[in-house]
Design an enzyme around this catalytic site. Structure first.
Site, PDB file in Angstrom:
ATOM      1  N   GLU A   1      89.309 114.399 -51.938  1.00 16.75           N
ATOM      2  CA  GLU A   1      90.367 114.198 -52.921  1.00 16.75           C
ATOM      3  C   GLU A   1      90.935 112.777 -52.892  1.00 16.75           C
ATOM      4  O   GLU A   1      91.368 112.296 -51.845  1.00 16.75           O
ATOM      5  CB  GLU A   1      91.490 115.218 -52.694  1.00 16.75           C
ATOM      6  CG  GLU A   1      92.725 115.015 -53.540  1.00 16.75           C
ATOM      7  CD  GLU A   1      92.461 115.217 -55.016  1.00 16.75           C
ATOM      8  OE1 GLU A   1      93.010 114.430 -55.812  1.00 16.75           O
ATOM      9  OE2 GLU A   1      91.708 116.147 -55.366  1.00 16.75           O
TER      10      GLU A   1
ATOM     11  N   THR B   1      89.211 115.402 -60.856  1.00 16.41           N
ATOM     12  CA  THR B   1      88.325 116.104 -59.922  1.00 16.41           C
ATOM     13  C   THR B   1      87.293 116.947 -60.661  1.00 16.41           C
ATOM     14  O   THR B   1      86.112 116.977 -60.296  1.00 16.41           O
ATOM     15  CB  THR B   1      89.134 117.003 -58.978  1.00 16.41           C
ATOM     16  OG1 THR B   1      90.072 116.209 -58.251  1.00 16.41           O
ATOM     17  CG2 THR B   1      88.214 117.721 -57.988  1.00 16.41           C
TER      18      THR B   1
ATOM     19  N   HIS C   1      96.270 114.292 -51.955  1.00 15.66           N
ATOM     20  CA  HIS C   1      96.583 114.324 -53.381  1.00 15.66           C
ATOM     21  C   HIS C   1      97.943 113.681 -53.622  1.00 15.66           C
ATOM     22  O   HIS C   1      98.880 113.885 -52.849  1.00 15.66           O
ATOM     23  CB  HIS C   1      96.582 115.775 -53.889  1.00 15.66           C
ATOM     24  CG  HIS C   1      96.548 115.902 -55.380  1.00 15.66           C
ATOM     25  ND1 HIS C   1      97.579 115.508 -56.195  1.00 15.66           N
ATOM     26  CD2 HIS C   1      95.583 116.395 -56.209  1.00 15.66           C
ATOM     27  CE1 HIS C   1      97.270 115.742 -57.454  1.00 15.66           C
ATOM     28  NE2 HIS C   1      96.059 116.285 -57.489  1.00 15.66           N
TER      29      HIS C   1
ATOM     30  N   ASP D   1      86.308 111.697 -55.098  1.00 13.23           N
ATOM     31  CA  ASP D   1      86.197 112.238 -56.455  1.00 13.23           C
ATOM     32  C   ASP D   1      86.781 111.312 -57.520  1.00 13.23           C
ATOM     33  O   ASP D   1      86.289 111.239 -58.638  1.00 13.23           O
ATOM     34  CB  ASP D   1      86.810 113.636 -56.547  1.00 13.23           C
ATOM     35  CG  ASP D   1      88.287 113.678 -56.167  1.00 13.23           C
ATOM     36  OD1 ASP D   1      88.833 112.643 -55.731  1.00 13.23           O
ATOM     37  OD2 ASP D   1      88.901 114.754 -56.303  1.00 13.23           O
ATOM     38  N   HIS D   2      87.845 110.588 -57.185  1.00 14.86           N
ATOM     39  CA  HIS D   2      88.457 109.648 -58.128  1.00 14.86           C
ATOM     40  C   HIS D   2      89.467 108.801 -57.371  1.00 14.86           C
ATOM     41  O   HIS D   2      89.724 109.029 -56.192  1.00 14.86           O
ATOM     42  CB  HIS D   2      89.132 110.382 -59.296  1.00 14.86           C
ATOM     43  CG  HIS D   2      90.142 111.415 -58.863  1.00 14.86           C
ATOM     44  ND1 HIS D   2      91.421 111.086 -58.439  1.00 14.86           N
ATOM     45  CD2 HIS D   2      90.056 112.771 -58.775  1.00 14.86           C
ATOM     46  CE1 HIS D   2      92.081 112.191 -58.126  1.00 14.86           C
ATOM     47  NE2 HIS D   2      91.274 113.222 -58.308  1.00 14.86           N
TER      48      HIS D   2
END
Length: 617
Positions: free
Chosen positions: A255, A297, A413, A472-473
């Site tokens: 994440e 995601t 996150h 993921d990003h």
């Protein structure tokens, strides 16, 4: 009486309307320049930003009297509130995602965080200034200072003609600056700068309304262009083809993990000590870019499983769950009879995963209901990564082998919250608290991944399992990037900003000699790279990814907004930069790649909106 006299008569006839037009115009221009930080390169850019809101604002406020004999002052205030709300929604969304709200994302509001800690983190005390004009307008209305005489039909007609003329003029100037403006509508910053935020939203509504017709009008012949193009870009296999054939496959979605944390220290301590050591015994791809769009995601999952680009607006997981896909689970099942499962400690409906995983061919989705989630072992978006991996191992031991699984982490996150007892490193000391906290949650994630590997070794799965770890990003949005540059001792430049979009990609194949591979690529290439190692031919697969072991150096890494990166150049915010000199250069150096960018994004959209894979065997 001249048109100009009619126009100025409005301010004399009704001070509230005049105040509404002026205040909304000033507010929109200031938010565009300061809040959205629209890049201004030429005088035409300045003229567009100043002019493009006027026509749409006049039309909006005009609805307070178009159908009435007198101006409805309550409607003036109401429309001011609607315009301000739209502007502020864009501002909050832009602060984290560097993007603008679209119609599909409004229907996915809960998936982008809803109203919670993430939203409040993005707010600023200065935001209350956006309400000042509405408060003043309400006071003017209450005090009776907004009274007006009856408006003639001729006066209204003049107002409408002037409004539409300004609207058409601003759109025409936008097309003059960007001839491909509407063909490249996925470049939302260019759209907002060229036609203004309100006109952009009207265009977005129109696109959302017409997209469903693509599915109805599509036919088998529409797949021909996409198939021919993707087959022509495939490369011959490398010496690593099939080295992981038949092994279990675990993908770990890390994440919000950006590549800058790899081998970086804070106060002498490594942020990712385990990943740093794992790289020395794995394939490490050091030049991979985040290509996600509004689905974040879910977009990363989508690219890896399908080899298609994410949708420009919204998420394919939410908008296209009923499509037919030639996914990674489908290919592994057909070729090697794999069992496919996803493990995620969040609700089954988040990002519509329950429906989409079924379409992608997964046999089982282990979600929050399959985990023991308590107040003690969860934070922010759900179960912490260490207990998540500990509990996931017990599920892995029970599913059939060989398996293909994706493990989706949560702890790292935004806004990066973590109790002191779970912090394995001191917070950083930059000027951005978000960056300081990010260091601690990434370090926790690293410790959790170490736990996963220890468990795999303990239960005997390790030697027969390939583990793919990917960011993921991005986690640190542009708003907080000054803190990252401070941490890294770098200057805030367009080229360094582009480098921050890199995410780590580590593929660990037990027994294989490690390699660091500097080939540029993106998340869309992960699928082809994994299939290459698994010994599965992708020449007939309709996908836009390339194996990173054989990827052509001159093929651009394409982003959903139309930006791209090549070996030598970065095209960002409609400016071409030389990567080596870090200076802007002539657009002619980037022009040869723009046709490829437009073509791939268009073909991928055609596949998704037309559901073209349903026509293939």
């Amino acid at each position: 009486m001249s048109k100009m006299k009619y126009f100025f008569l409005l301010f004399k006839t009704n001070k509230l309307v005049g105040f509404a037009l002026l205040s909304l115009w000033i507010k929109t221009v200031l938010v565009s320049l300061i809040g959205f930080n629209l890049h201004v390169e030429t005088f035409l850019d300045v003229l567009l930003i100043l002019l493009n809101p006027v026509g749409s604002i006049m039309i909006l406020i005009g609805f307070s009297f178009f159908f009435f004999k007198r101006i409805k002052t309550i409607l003036v205030v109401l429309f001011m509130g609607i315009a301000t709300g739209l502007l502020y929604g864009d501002l909050l969304y832009f602060r984290f995602y560097s993007d603008f709200v679209t119609v599909p994302i409004l229907f996915q509001f809960k998936n982008v965080g809803g109203i919670g800690p993430s939203t409040f983190e993005l707010m600023s005390p200065w935001d209350f200034l956006l309400l000042v004009d509405i408060i003043i307008a309400g006071w003017m209305m209450k005090k009776g200072r907004a009274a007006s005489d009856t408006l003639s039909r001729r006066w209204k007609l003049t107002y409408i003609v002037m409004s539409l003329s300004l609207l058409v003029l601003s759109i025409g100037m936008g097309l003059l600056k960007s001839p491909y403006l509407f063909a490249e509508s996925y470049d939302r910053e260019q759209m907002v700068k060229s036609v203004g935020p309100y006109n952009y939203h009207m265009f977005d509504i129109g696109i959302a309304a017409t997209n469903p017709f693509s599915h109805l009008l599509a036919s088998k012949s529409d797949t021909k262009a996409s198939m021919e193009y993707t087959q022509s870009t495939k490369q011959d296999p490398s010496d690593l083809y099939g080295v992981a054939e038949g092994k279990n496959l675990i993908l770990v979605s890390m994440e919000s993990t950006q590549n800058f944390v790899i081998n970086t220290k804070v106060n002498g301590e490594e942020i990712t000590p385990f990943l740093n050591s794992l790289i020395k015994d794995s394939f490490y791809f050091s030049n991979i870019y985040d290509q996600t769009a509004q689905g974040k995601t879910s977009d990363a999952e989508f690219m890896i499983d399908t080899g298609l680009y994410p949708l420009s607006s919204g998420s394919a997981f939410v908008r296209k769950p009923d499509n037919t896909y030639a996914s990674l689970p489908h290919m592994l099942k057909r070729k090697k009879d794999y069992y496919a499962a996803v493990f995620h400690g969040n609700n089954r409906t988040f990002w519509n995963r329950e429906m989409m995983y079924d379409s992608l061919g997964y046999d089982r989705y282990f979600s929050k209901r399959d985990y023991s989630v308590t107040e003690d072992n969860s934070i922010n978006y759900g179960i912490k990564d260490i207990p998540f991996f500990e509990q996931t191992i017990s599920h892995l031991e029970k599913i059939p082998q060989p398996f293909y699984t994706r493990l989706i982490t949560l702890t790292n996150h935004f806004p990066f919250l973590l109790e002191e007892d779970d912090q394995f490193i001191d917070t950083a000391s930059t000027g951005e608290d978000v960056v300081n906290r990010y260091v601690t949650t990434v370090r926790y994630e690293d410790e959790a991944i170490k736990t996963l590997f220890e468990k795999l070794k303990a239960n005997g799965m390790y030697k027969n399992t390939v583990v793919v770890l990917y960011g993921d990003h991005y986690g640190i949005s542009e708003k907080y990037e000054p803190g990252v540059f401070e941490l890294l001792g770098q200057k805030d430049t367009p080229v360094n900003h582009a480098k921050l979009q890199q995410v780590p990609l580590i593929i660990h194949v037990p027994g294989e000699d490690p390699r660091t591979i500097d080939t540029i690529g993106g998340e869309i290439d992960i699928r082809a790279t994994v299939l290459h190692l698994m010994g599965i031919d992708t020449k007939n697969a309709l996908s836009f990814g390339h194996s990173l072991f054989t990827r052509k150096e001159n093929h651009p890494v394409i982003f959903r907004d139309g930006d791209f990166i090549t070996e030598k150049y970065i095209f960002q915010d409609n400016v071409c930069y030389n990567k080596k000199s870090e200076e802007s250069v002539s657009d002619t150096l980037c022009d040869p790649f723009k046709q490829t960018v437009r073509k791939e994004l268009r073909l991928s959209d055609d596949i998704l909106y037309g559901d073209l894979l349903r026509f293939l065997e």
